[in-house]
Design an enzyme around this catalytic site. Structure first.
Site, PDB file in Angstrom:
ATOM      1  N   ALA A 186       0.655  -1.739   0.083  1.00 38.96           N
ATOM      2  CA  ALA A 186       0.427  -0.169   0.235  1.00 38.96           C
ATOM      3  C   ALA A 186       0.738   1.385   0.203  1.00 38.96           C
ATOM      4  CB  ALA A 186      -0.705   0.267   1.557  1.00 38.96           C
TER       5      ALA A 186
ATOM      6  N   LYS B 254       2.714   6.259  -2.729  1.00 41.61           N
ATOM      7  CA  LYS B 254       3.732   7.091  -1.807  1.00 41.61           C
ATOM      8  C   LYS B 254       5.100   6.692  -1.385  1.00 41.61           C
ATOM      9  CE  LYS B 254      -1.359   7.030   0.621  1.00 41.61           C
ATOM     10  NZ  LYS B 254      -1.502   7.213   2.198  1.00 41.61           N
TER      11      LYS B 254
ATOM     12  N   ASP C 130       1.425  -6.193  -5.239  1.00 40.41           N
ATOM     13  CA  ASP C 130       0.201  -6.507  -4.263  1.00 40.41           C
ATOM     14  C   ASP C 130      -0.395  -7.574  -6.042  1.00 40.41           C
ATOM     15  OD1 ASP C 130      -0.236  -4.783  -6.574  1.00 40.41           O
ATOM     16  OD2 ASP C 130      -1.452  -3.097  -5.012  1.00 40.41           O
ATOM     17  N   ASN C 131       0.121  -8.012  -7.063  1.00 40.17           N
ATOM     18  CA  ASN C 131      -0.272  -8.782  -7.938  1.00 40.17           C
ATOM     19  C   ASN C 131       0.699  -9.435  -8.705  1.00 40.17           C
ATOM     20  OD1 ASN C 131      -0.090  -7.635 -11.038  1.00 40.17           O
ATOM     21  ND2 ASN C 131      -0.514  -5.848  -9.110  1.00 40.17           N
TER      22      ASN C 131
ATOM     23  N   CYS D 195      -4.757  -1.854  -2.275  1.00 44.67           N
ATOM     24  CA  CYS D 195      -3.593  -0.624  -3.135  1.00 44.67           C
ATOM     25  C   CYS D 195      -3.941  -0.260  -3.993  1.00 44.67           C
ATOM     26  CB  CYS D 195      -2.061  -1.059  -2.123  1.00 44.67           C
ATOM     27  SG  CYS D 195      -2.191  -2.448  -1.518  1.00 44.67           S
TER      28      CYS D 195
END
Length: 206
Positions: free
Chosen positions: A44, A48, A96-97, A152
């Site tokens: 996540a 940022k 995240d994938n 995210c």
């Protein structure tokens, strides 16, 4: 033994890395300090990266960080190109994938880079250390298909119809279900609502 450490190499240097030096020794710590590491994704935090870079630099001012916000995919190869990958000492994944993980894994496999793959799903987590010519690469075995889009990705890098639908549903539920329910709970019994909020805050603090 080739792994024996000189006790003098374990002495603290009055630096932020003294804890690591006491375990690994100052020579290995220096090697880690001088390494060029590519941290991909950060879950996540990936979108940022500039904020993360600022926070990390505040902790250790000697860090040199280039904060990128590019997706790990063929479309960004003008930035994450061969020269970029060749100049790395190691890669750490926090993606995240599965598609992005496989893409980064293939780059590490081609350029023979050590690769730490990691991921989380709720309370569960996994790590896989990929060492060239010693262990199998991440893509050698496949994860099961993802049942839902990682939040995210949905919030920061939505790039297919499933992500858009999940984002829209999340917005709909937040604006037209969760928020009105919160307001109604407060209006119907302000004291009980306030007590519940305080209790929830105490639970999070613990």
């Amino acid at each position: 033994s080739m792994y024996a450490l000189d006790p003098k190499d374990l002495k603290p240097l009055n630096s932020c890395c003294d804890a690591q030096i006491s375990v690994f020794g100052s020579k290995l710590q220096k090697k880690m300090r001088d390494s060029n590491i590519f941290v991909v994704g950060s879950g996540a935090l990936g979108a940022k990266s500039t904020v993360s870079a600022t926070a990390a630099s505040a902790i250790n001012s000697s860090l040199h960080i280039d904060a990128l916000q590019n997706r790990a995919c063929p479309e960004t190869e003008l930035v994450l190109n061969d020269a970029f990958l060749e100049g790395l000492d190691a890669v750490i994944n926090a993606l995240d994938n599965v598609n992005a993980r496989i893409y980064v894994d293939m780059g590490c496999l081609y350029f023979q880079k050590p690769f730490l793959e990691s991921g989380t799903l709720g309370p569960k987590c996994n790590t896989q250390m990929v060492i060239p010519h010693l262990t199998e690469n991440y893509g050698a075995s496949r994860d099961p298909p993802e049942k839902q889009a990682p939040m995210c990705t949905v919030h920061y890098f939505p790039h297919n119809i499933d992500h858009c639908l999940t984002w829209a549903r999340s917005k709909f539920e937040g604006l037209l279900e969760k928020t009105p329910n919160e307001v109604n709970s407060f209006i119907s019994n302000p004291a009980e609502y306030a007590a519940a909020m305080r209790k929830a805050g105490d639970a999070q603090a613990r």
